[in-house]
Design a protein around this motif. Structure first.
Motif, short mmCIF file in Angstrom:
data_model
loop_
_atom_site.label_atom_id
_atom_site.label_comp_id
_atom_site.label_asym_id
_atom_site.label_seq_id
_atom_site.Cartn_x
_atom_site.Cartn_y
_atom_site.Cartn_z
N LEU A 1 2.06 13.00 -8.84
CA LEU A 1 2.89 14.07 -9.40
C LEU A 1 2.48 14.36 -10.84
N SER A 2 2.03 15.55 -11.08
CA SER A 2 1.66 15.96 -12.43
C SER A 2 2.82 16.71 -13.07
N VAL A 3 3.15 16.33 -14.30
CA VAL A 3 4.25 16.99 -15.01
C VAL A 3 3.76 17.68 -16.27
N HIS A 4 2.47 17.90 -16.36
CA HIS A 4 1.92 18.60 -17.52
C HIS A 4 1.81 20.08 -17.17
N GLY A 5 2.88 20.80 -17.39
CA GLY A 5 2.92 22.22 -17.06
C GLY A 5 2.80 23.09 -18.29
N LYS A 6 2.56 24.38 -18.04
CA LYS A 6 2.51 25.33 -19.15
C LYS A 6 3.91 25.54 -19.70
N PRO A 7 4.03 25.66 -21.01
CA PRO A 7 5.36 25.89 -21.59
C PRO A 7 5.89 27.25 -21.22
N LEU B 1 16.70 11.36 -9.20
CA LEU B 1 16.53 11.25 -7.75
C LEU B 1 16.26 9.81 -7.34
N ILE B 2 15.43 9.11 -8.09
CA ILE B 2 15.10 7.72 -7.74
C ILE B 2 16.30 6.81 -7.97
N VAL B 3 16.97 6.96 -9.11
CA VAL B 3 18.12 6.09 -9.41
C VAL B 3 19.24 6.31 -8.39
N SER C 1 1.80 21.99 -26.11
CA SER C 1 1.76 21.43 -24.76
C SER C 1 2.67 20.23 -24.68
N GLY C 2 3.09 19.92 -23.50
CA GLY C 2 3.98 18.78 -23.31
C GLY C 2 4.38 18.65 -21.86
N PRO C 3 5.07 17.59 -21.53
CA PRO C 3 5.46 17.38 -20.13
C PRO C 3 6.57 18.32 -19.71
N ASP C 4 6.69 18.49 -18.43
CA ASP C 4 7.77 19.29 -17.85
C ASP C 4 9.01 18.40 -17.77
N HIS C 5 9.92 18.55 -18.73
CA HIS C 5 11.09 17.68 -18.81
C HIS C 5 12.04 17.90 -17.64
N VAL C 6 12.00 19.09 -17.05
CA VAL C 6 12.85 19.36 -15.88
C VAL C 6 12.47 18.43 -14.74
N ILE C 7 11.17 18.30 -14.49
CA ILE C 7 10.71 17.43 -13.42
C ILE C 7 10.96 15.97 -13.77
N LEU C 8 10.74 15.59 -15.03
CA LEU C 8 10.99 14.21 -15.44
C LEU C 8 12.44 13.81 -15.17
N ILE D 1 -0.17 23.02 -5.06
CA ILE D 1 0.58 24.27 -5.15
C ILE D 1 1.12 24.44 -6.56
N GLN D 2 1.56 25.63 -6.91
CA GLN D 2 2.04 25.90 -8.26
C GLN D 2 3.17 24.95 -8.65
N ALA D 3 3.24 24.67 -9.96
CA ALA D 3 4.22 23.70 -10.46
C ALA D 3 5.65 24.15 -10.21
N PHE D 4 5.92 25.45 -10.28
CA PHE D 4 7.29 25.91 -10.12
C PHE D 4 7.80 25.66 -8.70
N VAL D 5 6.88 25.67 -7.72
CA VAL D 5 7.28 25.38 -6.34
C VAL D 5 7.68 23.92 -6.22
N LYS D 6 6.89 23.02 -6.78
CA LYS D 6 7.23 21.60 -6.76
C LYS D 6 8.54 21.35 -7.47
N ARG D 7 8.74 22.04 -8.59
CA ARG D 7 9.98 21.87 -9.35
C ARG D 7 11.18 22.29 -8.50
N LYS D 8 11.05 23.42 -7.81
CA LYS D 8 12.15 23.90 -6.98
C LYS D 8 12.50 22.89 -5.88
N PHE D 9 11.48 22.30 -5.27
CA PHE D 9 11.73 21.36 -4.18
C PHE D 9 12.32 20.05 -4.69
N ILE D 10 11.85 19.57 -5.83
CA ILE D 10 12.40 18.34 -6.38
C ILE D 10 13.86 18.54 -6.77
N ILE D 11 14.16 19.65 -7.42
CA ILE D 11 15.55 19.94 -7.81
C ILE D 11 16.43 20.10 -6.57
N PHE D 12 15.88 20.72 -5.54
CA PHE D 12 16.63 20.89 -4.29
C PHE D 12 17.01 19.54 -3.69
#
Length: 754
Positions: free
Chosen positions: A353-359, A388-390, A375-382, A291-302
């Motif tokens: 989990l892929s964190v290589h999103g469009k800027p 979340l893990i810690v 290009s670069g990683p999605d720092h929000v997800i990182l 699914i789109q990266a922004f959806v994954k980002r929303k769920f991880i942040i949630f």
């Protein structure tokens, strides 16, 4: 039709101003009922209006032209054209919304409010306007459907406030559309309406907020669980219209956040409020969908906000309620969520989990012609995944009593996290100290950085207590040191990297202390208490930092962290350090730790700190320039306090500090109170100072990191003391000053062992 719209505009103008309406309430239903056909509206002639509408007094003629109307909605701003049925209906919905809003407002005059209430009640009973609004959800006109949903949400709020039973048509509509997932827009509008009602309840100022929410959730408790199972069990690949599924997911996610927020802050225990904790794998599986990266980002942040107890905090704003104390069931729910997160990581979540999103770009998501694509990683997800893990590890370990089990889990999951992060750090930024990962990942996000640092310290303290209980800490001191550094959770290293990133600027620390936007106060108090007990280990680590930087030709004072430069604008750029290619190993730490502190202590005469030199260095970096003169002191403190959003810390922070403070008298003084007078202990009347000579500014770079830390704490204590003396500190800093005073005593003792 034109006459009908003129009357509605006049009614809209009066209701918008909160003015009283003179005629009988039934006279207004004809114009507000959205069920009338165009032909019925056209029969409302000007001769009828004085006796039916009563927008103005029945003894006054109504103006025919709408050009004199002071306020006209955008839907009727056509010049001389006859308004369409769609425009009339939009205006009707707007008038109903404004009328309900004025009814719920405490600023509306009593007589006007009573008239509005009467009109709305008649609309609900005789016109059954709520049923008609539900039918509008199926309208192909998106604006009309959205306005109908907004109007229905306010009508439901009105019914709840006035203790009017919710209509069966609304409950049936929700049960039918939420029982199983469909690609109909009705699901989205139903979820949106439910969310809007709960938001209004949260914002309500009435004292019966909990009872109102209980009344609203009761009919939907079971159906929410059914909808949760149905929606999150969908197979993304088999859905025809993925955009509708994404809309449904986003709407349900927002509703879920509100339900959990009510679970945390209100005394309610419905099943729908616990559904995430009972079945967390359903939400975690979304992250693995194609699914789109922004959806994954929303769920991880949630999920991150849930595990930090921060869901819904933006809805309460200044009226944020205190966490319900001693909620054992909620703690168990959070433990279940933490275990589910770690289980997902154990099953390979980070590998998929892929964190290589469009800027992202302002105004769009595409790179404009002629612009360089970076290009670069999605720092929000990182950041979100790391925190979340810690935090999940900390929660699990708080409920674990086996030191060996903690060590095994910590090594496994931290190794997984560090392996996940390593490819996303440029080759020139490979870590020379594993503990540096935290400051690197979170350099652009103060609140998450401090939450992660606090969680890491919680893990360290828990493991320390368990090892001390089994009397293995002394026997395995070297391996213990190695373990903390190998897995990146040594609190001294984390604190030193934090100070390096802010340029050892005490005013930045002061800014954190007087702000309620982060958990820095709680973290700082915990660390100072740890520092008192672990001073020798802290000094050993400082020596290692100096030796490593000397070996690699790095000078920490040559860095001008962007965190300081851009903090006021809330725009930060990652602070990068020169590459350090050697990793920490056990032998290096053993060799440093083998020497007693008094044998390796540097001479004060050889390594002196230039107070004037450091002050001039800090002056160019500071957020607020704290000078020694009274005038500049008052001005700068006023500016600092103006930037603070509130003058007292929330009860949650106070409770947590009390929990970590222990039972001694000194620790109980960590309870924060509004400042009412000079409460500094007598022994804290003078900030500690380093016995040193003034050296030229050029020689400041030769000072070791240990002395820079001590100098920073000295300046911080002095600033707090000056603010407190003038009653300008936002809370009672007595306990904080006492902790700093203890650090001073330890420092003086280490400098003068005889």
């Amino acid at each position: 039709m034109t006459v009908f719209s003129e009357v509605l505009e006049q009614l809209y103008e009066k209701v918008l101003l909160g003015a009283a309406l003179e005629n009988d309430s039934h006279d207004y239903i004809f114009y507000l009922d959205p069920a009338f056909s165009d032909q019925d509206r056209s029969t409302a002639t000007s001769s009828e209006r004085p006796n039916t509408c009563g927008v103005l007094s029945t003894h006054q003629p109504l103006p025919v032209s709408v050009a004199t109307t002071a306020v006209a909605p955008a839907c009727l701003e056509s010049n001389s054209q006859v308004p369409s049925a769609r425009e009339i209906m939009l205006l009707q919905l707007t008038v109903i919304q404004v009328m309900i809003t004025k009814t719920l407002s405490i600023e509306t005059e009593f007589l006007a409010k009573e008239k509005y209430k009467d009109i709305i009640t008649i609309l609900l009973e005789s016109a059954e306007v709520d049923s008609k609004l539900l039918r509008m959800f199926q309208n192909s006109d998106k604006l009309l459907s959205h306005m109908a949903a907004k109007c229905l949400a306010l009508l439901l709020c009105f019914q709840l406030r006035e203790k009017i039973t919710l209509s069966n048509s609304w409950i049936t509509f929700c049960q039918k559309n939420l029982s199983e997932y469909s690609e109909s827009d009705n699901v989205v509008y139903c979820l949106w309406t439910l969310t809007a009602v709960i938001k209004e309840i949260f914002k309500d100022t009435c004292l019966q907020k909990t009872e109102i929410l209980k009344q609203f959730l009761a009919p939907f408790d079971t159906i929410f669980e059914v909808s949760y199972n149905s929606l999150f069990s969908e197979h993304f690949e088999n859905v025809h219209d993925t955009s509708k599924l994404i809309n449904s997911l986003m709407c349900f996610l927002e509703l879920l956040e509100l339900l959990i927020a009510s679970r945390i802050y209100m005394k309610l225990h419905f099943t729908c409020q616990r559904i995430l904790f009972l079945k967390p794998s359903c939400v975690l599986d979304i992250i693995t969908w194609p699914i789109q990266a922004f959806v994954k980002r929303k769920f991880i942040i949630f999920i991150k906000k849930c595990i930090l107890y921060k869901v819904g905090e933006d809805l309460f704003q200044a009226t944020m309620p205190a966490l319900m104390p001693g909620d054992h069931h909620l703690d168990m729910d959070m433990l279940a969520l933490a275990n589910a997160v770690l289980q997902a990581v154990n099953l390979g979540l980070l590998k998929t989990l892929s964190v290589h999103g469009k800027p992202s770009f302002f105004g769009g998501d595409e790179v404009q012609p002629g612009c360089e694509h970076i290009s670069g990683p999605d720092h929000v997800i990182l950041r979100a995944v790391s925190l979340l893990i810690v935090k999940s590890l900390e929660i699990r370990f708080q409920n674990c009593t086996s030191a060996n089990e903690i060590k095994v889990d910590l090594q496994r999951f931290m190794s997984e996290l560090l392996t996940f992060l390593k490819p996303h750090l440029p080759p020139s930024l490979q870590l020379h100290n594993t503990c540096e990962w935290l400051s690197r990942v979170f350099i652009e996000q103060d609140d998450d950085m401090l939450e992660a640092a606090k969680a890491s310290m919680g893990i360290y303290l828990k493991l320390t207590r368990e090892c001390e209980a089994t009397e293995k800490l002394t026997q395995e001191k070297e391996m213990w040191n190695h373990h903390t550094h190998e897995n990146g959770y040594n609190p001294h290293c984390i604190f030193l990297f934090f100070l390096k990133n802010i340029g050892f600027d005490s005013t930045v620390l002061l800014d954190f202390l007087i702000s309620s936007e982060t958990c820095f106060l709680e973290y700082f108090v915990r660390y100072l208490k740890l520092l008192q007990k672990d001073w020798n280990n802290f000094f050993t680590i400082c020596k290692y930092f100096d030796a490593t930087e000397s070996k690699c030709g790095i000078n920490i004072c040559n860095f001008v962290p962007s965190l300081i430069q851009d903090r006021s604008a809330n725009q930060t750029t990652p602070h990068r350090l020169t590459a350090l290619d050697s990793h920490i190993n056990a032998s290096s730490w053993v060799s440093w730790a083998s020497e007693p502190l008094n044998q390796v202590m540097m001479s004060k005469k050889t390594h002196t700190i230039g107070a004037h030199g450091l002050s001039s260095f800090h002056a160019s970096q500071s957020l607020v320039d704290y000078d020694s003169s009274d005038d500049s002191e008052v001005e700068s403190t006023d500016q600092c306090l103006a930037n603070s959003k509130q003058t007292s810390l929330q009860q949650e922070t106070v409770k947590k500090i009390q929990d970590t403070a222990g039972t001694s008298r000194d620790e109980k003084e960590l309870i924060l109170e509004p400042q009412s007078g000079s409460l500094v202990p007598e022994e804290s009347n003078t900030p500690f100072s380093i016995d040193c000579e003034v050296i030229p500014h050029d020689n400041v770079s030769d000072v070791g990191i240990f002395y820079r830390v001590v100098k920073c704490l000295e300046e911080l204590q002095g600033a707090i003391y000056r603010l407190q003396k003038k009653n300008l500190f936002p809370y009672n800093p007595a306990a904080l000053l006492k902790l700093l005073k203890h650090i001073e005593a330890i420092y003086n003792k280490s400098m003068n062992p005889l």
